[in-house]
Design a protein around this motif. Structure first.
Motif, PDB file in Angstrom:
ATOM      1  N   PRO A  75       0.848  -1.197   0.000  1.00 50.01           N
ATOM      2  CA  PRO A  75       0.000   0.000   0.000  1.00 50.01           C
ATOM      3  C   PRO A  75       0.883   1.246   0.000  1.00 50.01           C
ATOM      4  CG  PRO A  75       0.079  -0.939   2.190  1.00 50.01           C
ATOM      5  CD  PRO A  75       0.851  -1.876   1.287  1.00 50.01           C
ATOM      6  N   THR A  76       0.299   2.344  -0.378  1.00 57.25           N
ATOM      7  CA  THR A  76       0.955   3.646  -0.314  1.00 57.25           C
ATOM      8  C   THR A  76      -0.104   4.660   0.101  1.00 57.25           C
ATOM      9  OG1 THR A  76       2.388   5.192  -1.509  1.00 57.25           O
ATOM     10  CG2 THR A  76       0.594   4.185  -2.772  1.00 57.25           C
ATOM     11  N   ASN A  77       0.295   5.849   0.464  1.00 53.56           N
ATOM     12  CA  ASN A  77      -0.678   6.798   1.000  1.00 53.56           C
ATOM     13  C   ASN A  77      -1.626   7.342  -0.061  1.00 53.56           C
ATOM     14  OD1 ASN A  77       1.205   8.503  -0.262  1.00 53.56           O
ATOM     15  ND2 ASN A  77       1.935   9.349   1.677  1.00 53.56           N
ATOM     16  N   VAL A  78      -1.106   7.685  -1.247  1.00 55.18           N
ATOM     17  CA  VAL A  78      -1.941   8.255  -2.303  1.00 55.18           C
ATOM     18  C   VAL A  78      -1.427   7.797  -3.660  1.00 55.18           C
ATOM     19  CG1 VAL A  78      -0.630  10.437  -2.366  1.00 55.18           C
ATOM     20  CG2 VAL A  78      -2.984  10.393  -3.199  1.00 55.18           C
ATOM     21  N   LEU A  79      -2.351   7.499  -4.538  1.00 53.09           N
ATOM     22  CA  LEU A  79      -2.044   7.180  -5.929  1.00 53.09           C
ATOM     23  C   LEU A  79      -2.768   8.190  -6.812  1.00 53.09           C
ATOM     24  CD1 LEU A  79      -2.539   3.302  -5.951  1.00 53.09           C
ATOM     25  CD2 LEU A  79      -0.361   4.521  -6.154  1.00 53.09           C
ATOM     26  N   SER A  80      -2.122   8.576  -7.895  1.00 51.92           N
ATOM     27  CA  SER A  80      -2.734   9.480  -8.870  1.00 51.92           C
ATOM     28  C   SER A  80      -2.676   8.836 -10.238  1.00 51.92           C
ATOM     29  CB  SER A  80      -1.978  10.808  -8.905  1.00 51.92           C
ATOM     30  OG  SER A  80      -2.085  11.466  -7.680  1.00 51.92           O
ATOM     31  N   PHE A  81      -3.791   8.901 -10.933  1.00 53.97           N
ATOM     32  CA  PHE A  81      -3.896   8.345 -12.268  1.00 53.97           C
ATOM     33  C   PHE A  81      -4.367   9.444 -13.215  1.00 53.97           C
ATOM     34  CE2 PHE A  81      -4.657   4.823  -9.321  1.00 53.97           C
ATOM     35  CZ  PHE A  81      -3.709   3.897  -9.758  1.00 53.97           C
ATOM     36  N   PRO A  82      -3.423  10.150 -13.863  1.00 56.44           N
ATOM     37  CA  PRO A  82      -3.827  11.217 -14.792  1.00 56.44           C
ATOM     38  C   PRO A  82      -4.649  10.651 -15.942  1.00 56.44           C
ATOM     39  CG  PRO A  82      -1.481  11.334 -14.296  1.00 56.44           C
ATOM     40  CD  PRO A  82      -1.982  10.036 -13.744  1.00 56.44           C
ATOM     41  N   ALA A  83      -5.653  11.397 -16.342  1.00 53.00           N
ATOM     42  CA  ALA A  83      -6.472  10.997 -17.493  1.00 53.00           C
ATOM     43  C   ALA A  83      -5.644  11.174 -18.758  1.00 53.00           C
ATOM     44  CB  ALA A  83      -7.732  11.847 -17.565  1.00 53.00           C
ATOM     45  N   PRO A  84      -5.844  10.298 -19.725  1.00 54.28           N
ATOM     46  CA  PRO A  84      -5.134  10.480 -21.000  1.00 54.28           C
ATOM     47  C   PRO A  84      -5.649  11.734 -21.705  1.00 54.28           C
ATOM     48  CG  PRO A  84      -6.715   8.691 -21.165  1.00 54.28           C
ATOM     49  CD  PRO A  84      -6.712   9.136 -19.729  1.00 54.28           C
TER      50      PRO A  84
END
Length: 166
Positions: A75-84
Protein backbone atom coordinates in the motif's frame (compact mmCIF):
# COMPACT_ATOMS: atom_id res chain seq x y z
CA UNK A 1 -9.38 27.17 8.42
CA UNK A 2 -9.37 29.80 5.69
CA UNK A 3 -10.58 27.82 2.69
CA UNK A 4 -11.49 28.61 -0.90
CA UNK A 5 -15.12 28.53 -1.99
CA UNK A 6 -16.60 25.25 -3.11
CA UNK A 7 -15.56 23.99 -6.49
CA UNK A 8 -16.44 25.14 -9.94
CA UNK A 9 -14.91 21.85 -11.10
CA UNK A 10 -16.65 18.47 -11.17
CA UNK A 11 -15.10 16.57 -8.27
CA UNK A 12 -16.59 13.14 -7.70
CA UNK A 13 -15.94 11.48 -4.36
CA UNK A 14 -16.44 7.78 -3.67
CA UNK A 15 -15.83 6.11 -0.33
CA UNK A 16 -15.77 2.36 0.17
CA UNK A 17 -14.41 2.34 3.76
CA UNK A 18 -16.71 3.70 6.48
CA UNK A 19 -13.75 4.82 8.62
CA UNK A 20 -13.25 7.80 6.31
CA UNK A 21 -16.47 9.34 7.62
CA UNK A 22 -14.74 9.79 10.98
CA UNK A 23 -11.70 11.67 9.63
CA UNK A 24 -13.00 15.23 9.39
CA UNK A 25 -16.36 16.97 9.59
CA UNK A 26 -18.07 17.50 6.25
CA UNK A 27 -15.58 15.24 4.48
CA UNK A 28 -16.82 15.85 0.93
CA UNK A 29 -16.53 19.63 1.25
CA UNK A 30 -13.09 19.22 2.84
CA UNK A 31 -11.90 17.09 -0.10
CA UNK A 32 -13.22 19.62 -2.60
CA UNK A 33 -11.50 22.54 -0.84
CA UNK A 34 -8.14 20.73 -0.74
CA UNK A 35 -8.32 19.90 -4.44
CA UNK A 36 -9.35 23.46 -5.28
CA UNK A 37 -6.37 24.74 -3.28
CA UNK A 38 -4.03 22.57 -5.38
CA UNK A 39 -5.63 23.74 -8.63
CA UNK A 40 -5.31 27.37 -7.48
CA UNK A 41 -1.50 27.17 -7.10
CA UNK A 42 -0.83 25.05 -10.17
CA UNK A 43 1.59 26.61 -12.63
CA UNK A 44 -0.15 27.81 -15.76
CA UNK A 45 -3.82 28.53 -16.02
CA UNK A 46 -6.32 25.74 -15.54
CA UNK A 47 -8.60 26.63 -18.40
CA UNK A 48 -12.15 25.41 -18.30
CA UNK A 49 -13.87 23.11 -15.90
CA UNK A 50 -12.07 19.90 -14.92
CA UNK A 51 -13.36 16.54 -13.75
CA UNK A 52 -11.51 14.77 -10.95
CA UNK A 53 -12.47 11.53 -9.22
CA UNK A 54 -11.41 10.77 -5.66
CA UNK A 55 -11.60 7.31 -4.07
CA UNK A 56 -11.26 7.08 -0.29
CA UNK A 57 -10.48 3.45 0.39
CA UNK A 58 -8.46 0.93 2.40
CA UNK A 59 -4.83 -0.12 2.30
CA UNK A 60 -5.87 -3.45 0.75
CA UNK A 61 -7.53 -1.73 -2.22
CA UNK A 62 -4.60 0.67 -2.70
CA UNK A 63 -2.16 -2.22 -2.48
CA UNK A 64 -4.01 -3.99 -5.31
CA UNK A 65 -3.99 -0.84 -7.47
CA UNK A 66 -0.33 -0.21 -6.68
CA UNK A 67 0.56 -3.80 -7.62
CA UNK A 68 -1.50 -3.71 -10.83
CA UNK A 69 -0.50 -0.27 -12.13
CA UNK A 70 2.92 0.39 -10.62
CA UNK A 71 4.30 -3.11 -10.01
CA UNK A 72 4.71 -2.41 -6.29
CA UNK A 73 3.05 -4.98 -4.03
CA UNK A 74 2.43 -2.68 -1.07
CA UNK A 75 0.00 0.00 0.00
CA UNK A 76 0.96 3.65 -0.31
CA UNK A 77 -0.68 6.80 1.00
CA UNK A 78 -1.94 8.26 -2.30
CA UNK A 79 -2.04 7.18 -5.93
CA UNK A 80 -2.73 9.48 -8.87
CA UNK A 81 -3.90 8.34 -12.27
CA UNK A 82 -3.83 11.22 -14.79
CA UNK A 83 -6.47 11.00 -17.49
CA UNK A 84 -5.13 10.48 -21.00
CA UNK A 85 -5.31 13.47 -23.35
CA UNK A 86 -8.81 14.08 -24.68
CA UNK A 87 -8.35 15.47 -28.21
CA UNK A 88 -11.45 17.18 -29.47
CA UNK A 89 -13.09 17.09 -26.03
CA UNK A 90 -15.60 19.94 -26.09
CA UNK A 91 -18.70 19.16 -24.02
CA UNK A 92 -18.58 19.18 -20.24
CA UNK A 93 -15.61 19.19 -17.90
CA UNK A 94 -12.32 17.83 -19.23
CA UNK A 95 -11.16 14.74 -17.30
CA UNK A 96 -8.05 15.43 -15.22
CA UNK A 97 -7.76 12.02 -13.54
CA UNK A 98 -8.24 10.01 -10.37
CA UNK A 99 -6.78 10.33 -6.87
CA UNK A 100 -6.94 7.32 -4.52
CA UNK A 101 -6.14 7.49 -0.80
CA UNK A 102 -5.46 4.65 1.65
CA UNK A 103 -7.00 5.16 5.09
CA UNK A 104 -4.64 3.02 7.20
CA UNK A 105 -1.46 4.44 5.69
CA UNK A 106 -2.74 8.01 6.02
CA UNK A 107 -3.68 7.44 9.66
CA UNK A 108 -0.36 5.75 10.51
CA UNK A 109 1.68 8.51 8.84
CA UNK A 110 -0.33 11.21 10.60
CA UNK A 111 0.40 9.59 13.97
CA UNK A 112 4.11 8.96 13.18
CA UNK A 113 4.56 12.58 12.07
CA UNK A 114 2.51 13.94 14.99
CA UNK A 115 0.34 15.94 12.58
CA UNK A 116 -3.40 16.47 12.81
CA UNK A 117 -5.20 13.95 10.65
CA UNK A 118 -7.04 16.68 8.71
CA UNK A 119 -3.74 18.39 7.88
CA UNK A 120 -2.20 15.19 6.56
CA UNK A 121 -5.32 14.36 4.58
CA UNK A 122 -5.29 17.81 2.96
CA UNK A 123 -1.60 17.39 2.15
CA UNK A 124 -2.18 14.04 0.44
CA UNK A 125 -5.10 15.43 -1.57
CA UNK A 126 -3.00 18.40 -2.70
CA UNK A 127 -0.06 16.10 -3.49
CA UNK A 128 -2.19 13.71 -5.53
CA UNK A 129 -3.86 16.54 -7.43
CA UNK A 130 -0.51 18.11 -8.31
CA UNK A 131 0.56 14.75 -9.75
CA UNK A 132 -2.52 14.86 -11.99
CA UNK A 133 -1.27 18.23 -13.23
CA UNK A 134 2.12 16.79 -14.19
CA UNK A 135 4.12 17.67 -11.08
CA UNK A 136 6.75 15.08 -10.15
CA UNK A 137 9.03 14.74 -7.13
CA UNK A 138 10.84 11.59 -8.25
CA UNK A 139 12.76 12.87 -11.28
CA UNK A 140 15.15 15.20 -9.49
CA UNK A 141 15.75 17.61 -6.65
CA UNK A 142 14.62 20.67 -8.61
CA UNK A 143 11.29 19.03 -9.47
CA UNK A 144 10.83 17.84 -5.89
CA UNK A 145 11.56 21.33 -4.54
CA UNK A 146 9.11 22.89 -7.01
CA UNK A 147 6.37 20.43 -6.09
CA UNK A 148 6.95 20.94 -2.36
CA UNK A 149 6.71 24.72 -2.82
CA UNK A 150 3.34 24.29 -4.54
CA UNK A 151 2.12 21.98 -1.77
CA UNK A 152 3.19 24.47 0.90
CA UNK A 153 1.40 27.31 -0.93
CA UNK A 154 -1.81 25.31 -1.38
CA UNK A 155 -1.83 24.22 2.25
CA UNK A 156 -1.10 27.77 3.44
CA UNK A 157 -4.28 28.80 1.60
CA UNK A 158 -6.14 26.25 3.72
CA UNK A 159 -4.57 27.53 6.95
CA UNK A 160 -2.35 24.45 7.29
CA UNK A 161 1.32 24.83 8.28
CA UNK A 162 4.24 23.72 6.12
CA UNK A 163 4.27 19.90 6.29
CA UNK A 164 8.01 19.85 5.60
CA UNK A 165 8.99 22.16 8.48
CA UNK A 166 10.85 20.53 11.35
Amino acid sequence: MDVPALSSHDIGIACDDERWAQTVADLDAFVVRAIEAALAVAPGAIEGEREISVLLTSDAAVRELNRTWRGQDKPTNVLSFPAPPQPGHAAGPAPLGDVVLAYDTMLRESEEQAKPLAHHLAHLLVHGTLHLLGQDHETGDAQADAMEALEIAALRGLGIPDPYAD
